[in-house]
Design a protein around this motif. Structure first.
Motif, PDB file in Angstrom:
ATOM      1  N   THR A  32       0.810  -1.210   0.000  1.00  0.00           N
ATOM      2  CA  THR A  32       0.000   0.000   0.000  1.00  0.00           C
ATOM      3  C   THR A  32       0.846   1.263   0.000  1.00  0.00           C
ATOM      4  OG1 THR A  32      -0.183  -0.061   2.408  1.00  0.00           O
ATOM      5  CG2 THR A  32      -1.966  -1.092   1.134  1.00  0.00           C
ATOM      6  N   LEU A  33       2.136   1.125   0.300  1.00  0.00           N
ATOM      7  CA  LEU A  33       3.028   2.282   0.338  1.00  0.00           C
ATOM      8  C   LEU A  33       4.453   1.805   0.128  1.00  0.00           C
ATOM      9  CD1 LEU A  33       3.328   5.358   1.064  1.00  0.00           C
ATOM     10  CD2 LEU A  33       3.781   4.585   3.381  1.00  0.00           C
ATOM     11  N   ARG A  34       5.198   2.557  -0.658  1.00  0.00           N
ATOM     12  CA  ARG A  34       6.610   2.252  -0.877  1.00  0.00           C
ATOM     13  C   ARG A  34       7.367   3.570  -0.795  1.00  0.00           C
ATOM     14  NH1 ARG A  34       9.901   2.771  -5.196  1.00  0.00           N
ATOM     15  NH2 ARG A  34      11.629   1.346  -5.385  1.00  0.00           N
ATOM     16  N   GLN A  35       8.359   3.632   0.090  1.00  0.00           N
ATOM     17  CA  GLN A  35       9.142   4.857   0.268  1.00  0.00           C
ATOM     18  C   GLN A  35      10.619   4.543   0.117  1.00  0.00           C
ATOM     19  OE1 GLN A  35       8.275   6.421   4.123  1.00  0.00           O
ATOM     20  NE2 GLN A  35       6.199   7.012   3.596  1.00  0.00           N
ATOM     21  N   GLN A  36      11.318   5.414  -0.581  1.00  0.00           N
ATOM     22  CA  GLN A  36      12.763   5.296  -0.703  1.00  0.00           C
ATOM     23  C   GLN A  36      13.349   6.701  -0.541  1.00  0.00           C
ATOM     24  OE1 GLN A  36      14.140   3.420  -4.283  1.00  0.00           O
ATOM     25  NE2 GLN A  36      16.271   3.437  -3.618  1.00  0.00           N
ATOM     26  N   PRO A  37      13.485   7.130   0.712  1.00  0.00           N
ATOM     27  CA  PRO A  37      14.000   8.480   0.946  1.00  0.00           C
ATOM     28  C   PRO A  37      15.419   8.644   0.402  1.00  0.00           C
ATOM     29  CG  PRO A  37      13.090   7.529   2.961  1.00  0.00           C
ATOM     30  CD  PRO A  37      13.165   6.439   1.948  1.00  0.00           C
ATOM     31  N   ASP A  38      15.726   9.847  -0.083  1.00  0.00           N
ATOM     32  CA  ASP A  38      17.069  10.125  -0.612  1.00  0.00           C
ATOM     33  C   ASP A  38      18.147   9.910   0.435  1.00  0.00           C
ATOM     34  OD1 ASP A  38      16.026  10.793  -3.091  1.00  0.00           O
ATOM     35  OD2 ASP A  38      15.861  12.925  -2.588  1.00  0.00           O
ATOM     36  N   THR A  39      17.807  10.114   1.683  1.00  0.00           N
ATOM     37  CA  THR A  39      18.794   9.988   2.759  1.00  0.00           C
ATOM     38  C   THR A  39      18.937   8.558   3.284  1.00  0.00           C
ATOM     39  OG1 THR A  39      17.090  10.520   4.382  1.00  0.00           O
ATOM     40  CG2 THR A  39      18.420  12.353   3.532  1.00  0.00           C
ATOM     41  N   ALA A  40      18.208   7.597   2.706  1.00  0.00           N
ATOM     42  CA  ALA A  40      18.201   6.229   3.232  1.00  0.00           C
ATOM     43  C   ALA A  40      19.256   5.327   2.601  1.00  0.00           C
ATOM     44  CB  ALA A  40      16.825   5.616   3.035  1.00  0.00           C
ATOM     45  N   ASN A  41      20.089   5.855   1.743  1.00  0.00           N
ATOM     46  CA  ASN A  41      21.163   5.073   1.120  1.00  0.00           C
ATOM     47  C   ASN A  41      20.673   3.790   0.454  1.00  0.00           C
ATOM     48  OD1 ASN A  41      23.141   6.935   1.923  1.00  0.00           O
ATOM     49  ND2 ASN A  41      23.288   5.970   3.941  1.00  0.00           N
ATOM     50  N   GLY A  42      19.560   3.877  -0.267  1.00  0.00           N
ATOM     51  CA  GLY A  42      19.056   2.728  -1.003  1.00  0.00           C
ATOM     52  C   GLY A  42      18.092   1.834  -0.250  1.00  0.00           C
ATOM     53  N   THR A  43      17.849   2.118   1.015  1.00  0.00           N
ATOM     54  CA  THR A  43      16.903   1.325   1.799  1.00  0.00           C
ATOM     55  C   THR A  43      15.475   1.718   1.413  1.00  0.00           C
ATOM     56  OG1 THR A  43      18.450   1.157   3.629  1.00  0.00           O
ATOM     57  CG2 THR A  43      16.131   0.768   4.146  1.00  0.00           C
ATOM     58  N   ILE A  44      14.599   0.723   1.300  1.00  0.00           N
ATOM     59  CA  ILE A  44      13.197   0.963   0.947  1.00  0.00           C
ATOM     60  C   ILE A  44      12.321   0.525   2.119  1.00  0.00           C
ATOM     61  CG2 ILE A  44      11.321   0.344  -0.632  1.00  0.00           C
ATOM     62  CD1 ILE A  44      13.450  -0.262  -2.736  1.00  0.00           C
ATOM     63  N   VAL A  45      11.299   1.315   2.426  1.00  0.00           N
ATOM     64  CA  VAL A  45      10.308   0.957   3.433  1.00  0.00           C
ATOM     65  C   VAL A  45       9.004   0.674   2.699  1.00  0.00           C
ATOM     66  CG1 VAL A  45       9.049   1.683   5.485  1.00  0.00           C
ATOM     67  CG2 VAL A  45      11.421   2.408   5.158  1.00  0.00           C
ATOM     68  N   VAL A  46       8.429  -0.505   2.959  1.00  0.00           N
ATOM     69  CA  VAL A  46       7.210  -0.942   2.284  1.00  0.00           C
ATOM     70  C   VAL A  46       6.138  -1.218   3.334  1.00  0.00           C
ATOM     71  CG1 VAL A  46       6.221  -2.762   0.833  1.00  0.00           C
ATOM     72  CG2 VAL A  46       8.572  -2.015   0.441  1.00  0.00           C
ATOM     73  N   SER A  47       4.927  -0.711   3.110  1.00  0.00           N
ATOM     74  CA  SER A  47       3.787  -1.077   3.955  1.00  0.00           C
ATOM     75  C   SER A  47       3.082  -2.234   3.280  1.00  0.00           C
ATOM     76  CB  SER A  47       2.811   0.093   4.114  1.00  0.00           C
ATOM     77  OG  SER A  47       3.377   1.084   4.924  1.00  0.00           O
ATOM     78  N   LEU A  48       2.986  -3.336   3.996  1.00  0.00           N
ATOM     79  CA  LEU A  48       2.385  -4.559   3.493  1.00  0.00           C
ATOM     80  C   LEU A  48       1.107  -4.800   4.290  1.00  0.00           C
ATOM     81  CD1 LEU A  48       3.194  -6.769   1.452  1.00  0.00           C
ATOM     82  CD2 LEU A  48       4.236  -7.996   3.344  1.00  0.00           C
ATOM     83  N   GLU A  49      -0.040  -4.829   3.613  1.00  0.00           N
ATOM     84  CA  GLU A  49      -1.327  -4.909   4.308  1.00  0.00           C
ATOM     85  C   GLU A  49      -2.044  -6.227   4.022  1.00  0.00           C
ATOM     86  OE1 GLU A  49      -5.377  -3.082   3.076  1.00  0.00           O
ATOM     87  OE2 GLU A  49      -4.255  -1.518   4.125  1.00  0.00           O
ATOM     88  N   ASP A  50      -2.507  -6.872   5.102  1.00  0.00           N
ATOM     89  CA  ASP A  50      -3.409  -8.021   4.953  1.00  0.00           C
ATOM     90  C   ASP A  50      -4.731  -7.636   5.616  1.00  0.00           C
ATOM     91  OD1 ASP A  50      -3.225  -8.472   7.721  1.00  0.00           O
ATOM     92  OD2 ASP A  50      -1.829 -10.127   7.523  1.00  0.00           O
ATOM     93  N   GLU A  51      -5.642  -8.572   5.751  1.00  0.00           N
ATOM     94  CA  GLU A  51      -6.958  -8.227   6.277  1.00  0.00           C
ATOM     95  C   GLU A  51      -6.956  -7.906   7.771  1.00  0.00           C
ATOM     96  OE1 GLU A  51      -6.771 -12.699   6.745  1.00  0.00           O
ATOM     97  OE2 GLU A  51      -6.020 -11.206   5.376  1.00  0.00           O
ATOM     98  N   THR A  52      -5.834  -8.141   8.475  1.00  0.00           N
ATOM     99  CA  THR A  52      -5.774  -7.856   9.915  1.00  0.00           C
ATOM    100  C   THR A  52      -5.020  -6.573  10.241  1.00  0.00           C
ATOM    101  OG1 THR A  52      -3.767  -9.174  10.275  1.00  0.00           O
ATOM    102  CG2 THR A  52      -5.887 -10.322  10.446  1.00  0.00           C
ATOM    103  N   GLY A  53      -4.339  -5.975   9.258  1.00  0.00           N
ATOM    104  CA  GLY A  53      -3.603  -4.738   9.505  1.00  0.00           C
ATOM    105  C   GLY A  53      -2.439  -4.572   8.545  1.00  0.00           C
ATOM    106  N   ALA A  54      -1.573  -3.606   8.842  1.00  0.00           N
ATOM    107  CA  ALA A  54      -0.437  -3.308   7.971  1.00  0.00           C
ATOM    108  C   ALA A  54       0.859  -3.361   8.763  1.00  0.00           C
ATOM    109  CB  ALA A  54      -0.596  -1.939   7.329  1.00  0.00           C
ATOM    110  N   VAL A  55       1.879  -3.907   8.143  1.00  0.00           N
ATOM    111  CA  VAL A  55       3.199  -3.990   8.759  1.00  0.00           C
ATOM    112  C   VAL A  55       4.197  -3.258   7.861  1.00  0.00           C
ATOM    113  CG1 VAL A  55       3.724  -6.215   7.669  1.00  0.00           C
ATOM    114  CG2 VAL A  55       4.896  -5.586   9.764  1.00  0.00           C
ATOM    115  N   GLN A  56       5.150  -2.560   8.472  1.00  0.00           N
ATOM    116  CA  GLN A  56       6.178  -1.869   7.707  1.00  0.00           C
ATOM    117  C   GLN A  56       7.381  -2.801   7.574  1.00  0.00           C
ATOM    118  OE1 GLN A  56       3.957   0.082   9.636  1.00  0.00           O
ATOM    119  NE2 GLN A  56       3.352   0.486   7.538  1.00  0.00           N
TER     120      GLN A  56
END
Length: 109
Positions: free
Chosen positions: A75-99
């Motif tokens: 549901t969300l994908r972030q790759q901040p310029d300051t993160a040195n290539g690290t990506i944060v992804v929000s993964l959602e199932d029917e019980t909630g979302a995990v980063q």
């Protein structure tokens, strides 16, 4: 006067003639990018434990850093310029979302 094709399938409970709930969810995402129906993964959730996949409900109380297997819709994908290539992804199932943190070294494999 409203016309109706005689050979058309009668509307189902959900209102779309001859369609299955899963098809309707796919149509929602294809046309709108979202759905107001059941979560798309709700019907497949019961089979996850048999293949080692954990839901958000099971993951939320685990300590950080543990290796797990999860399934969901991104549901969300972030790759901040300051993160040195690290990506944060929000993964959602029917019980909630995990980063999920995807380190550059893992992504490059």
């Amino acid at each position: 006067m409203r016309r109706r094709r005689v050979d058309a399938a009668p509307p189902t409970e959900s209102g779309m003639a001859g369609s299955m709930p899963r098809e309707e969810i796919v149509w929602d995402y294809a046309s709108l990018g979202l759905t107001l129906r059941r979560h798309p993964l709700a019907r497949s959730g019961p089979c996850w434990p048999s293949v080692g996949v954990m839901s958000y409900e099971e993951l939320k109380d685990l300590p950080d850093g543990r290796l797990v297997t999860a399934c969901g819709i991104v549901t969300l994908r972030q790759q901040p310029d300051t993160a040195n290539g690290t990506i944060v992804v929000s993964l959602e199932d029917e019980t909630g979302a995990v980063q999920v943190i995807v380190w550059k070294s893992l992504r490059d494999e």
